[in-house]
Write a protein that holds these residues in place. Structure first.
Motif, PDB file in Angstrom:
ATOM      1  N   MET A 182     -63.940-133.562   9.254  1.00  0.00           N
ATOM      2  CA  MET A 182     -64.220-132.007   9.151  1.00  0.00           C
ATOM      3  C   MET A 182     -63.961-131.358  10.297  1.00  0.00           C
ATOM      4  SD  MET A 182     -65.678-130.921   5.994  1.00  0.00           S
ATOM      5  CE  MET A 182     -66.059-131.820   4.281  1.00  0.00           C
ATOM      6  N   LEU A 183     -63.238-130.316  10.474  1.00  0.00           N
ATOM      7  CA  LEU A 183     -63.034-129.467  11.494  1.00  0.00           C
ATOM      8  C   LEU A 183     -63.138-128.087  11.437  1.00  0.00           C
ATOM      9  CD1 LEU A 183     -59.964-128.880  11.820  1.00  0.00           C
ATOM     10  CD2 LEU A 183     -59.556-131.119  12.329  1.00  0.00           C
ATOM     11  N   GLN A 184     -63.570-127.301  12.552  1.00  0.00           N
ATOM     12  CA  GLN A 184     -63.765-125.946  12.552  1.00  0.00           C
ATOM     13  C   GLN A 184     -62.920-125.501  13.933  1.00  0.00           C
ATOM     14  OE1 GLN A 184     -67.741-124.509  12.094  1.00  0.00           O
ATOM     15  NE2 GLN A 184     -67.075-122.583  12.553  1.00  0.00           N
ATOM     16  N   ARG A 185     -62.313-124.328  13.541  1.00  0.00           N
ATOM     17  CA  ARG A 185     -61.701-123.709  14.904  1.00  0.00           C
ATOM     18  C   ARG A 185     -62.859-123.205  15.701  1.00  0.00           C
ATOM     19  NH1 ARG A 185     -56.084-123.576  14.602  1.00  0.00           N
ATOM     20  NH2 ARG A 185     -55.349-124.335  12.472  1.00  0.00           N
ATOM     21  N   VAL A 186     -62.690-123.258  17.069  1.00  0.00           N
ATOM     22  CA  VAL A 186     -63.551-122.459  17.919  1.00  0.00           C
ATOM     23  C   VAL A 186     -63.042-121.378  18.598  1.00  0.00           C
ATOM     24  CG1 VAL A 186     -65.071-122.871  19.830  1.00  0.00           C
ATOM     25  CG2 VAL A 186     -64.775-124.607  18.277  1.00  0.00           C
TER      26      VAL A 186
ATOM     27  N   MET B  62     -61.479-126.863  18.847  1.00  0.00           N
ATOM     28  CA  MET B  62     -61.989-127.456  17.907  1.00  0.00           C
ATOM     29  C   MET B  62     -63.222-128.120  17.757  1.00  0.00           C
ATOM     30  SD  MET B  62     -59.739-127.048  15.099  1.00  0.00           S
ATOM     31  CE  MET B  62     -58.176-126.735  14.692  1.00  0.00           C
ATOM     32  N   GLU B  63     -64.222-127.937  16.747  1.00  0.00           N
ATOM     33  CA  GLU B  63     -65.318-128.887  16.688  1.00  0.00           C
ATOM     34  C   GLU B  63     -65.166-129.665  15.433  1.00  0.00           C
ATOM     35  OE1 GLU B  63     -68.883-126.420  16.381  1.00  0.00           O
ATOM     36  OE2 GLU B  63     -68.571-125.340  18.424  1.00  0.00           O
ATOM     37  N   ARG B  64     -65.485-130.792  15.732  1.00  0.00           N
ATOM     38  CA  ARG B  64     -65.269-131.740  14.610  1.00  0.00           C
ATOM     39  C   ARG B  64     -66.322-132.868  14.512  1.00  0.00           C
ATOM     40  NH1 ARG B  64     -60.432-135.432  15.987  1.00  0.00           N
ATOM     41  NH2 ARG B  64     -61.107-136.146  17.872  1.00  0.00           N
TER      42      ARG B  64
ATOM     43  N   GLU C  88     -60.431-128.618   7.169  1.00  0.00           N
ATOM     44  CA  GLU C  88     -60.773-127.425   7.943  1.00  0.00           C
ATOM     45  C   GLU C  88     -61.510-126.702   7.292  1.00  0.00           C
ATOM     46  OE1 GLU C  88     -58.921-123.754  10.593  1.00  0.00           O
ATOM     47  OE2 GLU C  88     -57.458-125.120   9.826  1.00  0.00           O
ATOM     48  N   VAL C  89     -62.696-126.282   7.949  1.00  0.00           N
ATOM     49  CA  VAL C  89     -64.073-125.441   6.882  1.00  0.00           C
ATOM     50  C   VAL C  89     -64.214-124.452   8.089  1.00  0.00           C
ATOM     51  CG1 VAL C  89     -64.654-127.706   6.081  1.00  0.00           C
ATOM     52  CG2 VAL C  89     -65.512-126.974   8.238  1.00  0.00           C
TER      53      VAL C  89
END
Length: 131
Positions: free
Chosen positions: A116-120, A101-103, A74-75
């Motif tokens: 790699m993923l980022q919370r939206v 999530m975006e990933r 998670e980034v």
């Protein structure tokens, strides 16, 4: 009773520790941590990723391209990582969307799948759909 996950393990080919450290420490920016002396003769090394340890163990005779097994990091800035990895010649693979999530994913130099993923922010997602 389980209180959480302490570590996850990936595997790399025997005698490829330096190449793996170049990738995981140099490119991904993970910090190498001490491995107990009693385990050092097995090869590999350990990393810190937030509150989780990642153990890179050695294993030969395994086709890492044939598995969906992976770790997801998670980034906070997914686009920065997408660009940084692409600049290193790493092929970025778009992932199936999941809510919140975006990933994306890619393969490390040994074929291990990495995500790699980022919370939206839900509010941001709503505003983006209006554009």
């Amino acid at each position: 009773m389980s209180t959480g996950i302490h570590h996850a393990q990936i595997t790399i080919p025997r005698n490829e520790e330096e190449k793996a450290k170049d990738f995981y420490c140099g490119i991904l920016g993970l910090k190498e941590i001490d491995k107990p002396e009693s385990l050092k003769k097995r090869g590999g090394f350990w990393l810190q990723a937030g509150n989780l340890e990642v153990h890179a163990g050695t294993e030969d005779g395994f086709d890492r391209f044939q598995t969906k097994a992976h770790l997801a990091y998670e980034v906070t800035d997914l686009n920065l990582w997408r660009n940084k990895l692409a600049d290193q010649g790493i092929i970025i693979l778009e992932s199936v969307p999941i809510p919140g999530m975006e990933r994306f994913e890619f393969r490390d130099p040994f074929g291990n799948r990495v995500e790699m993923l980022q919370r939206v922010n839900k509010e941001d997602s709503k505003n983006e759909s209006l554009v």
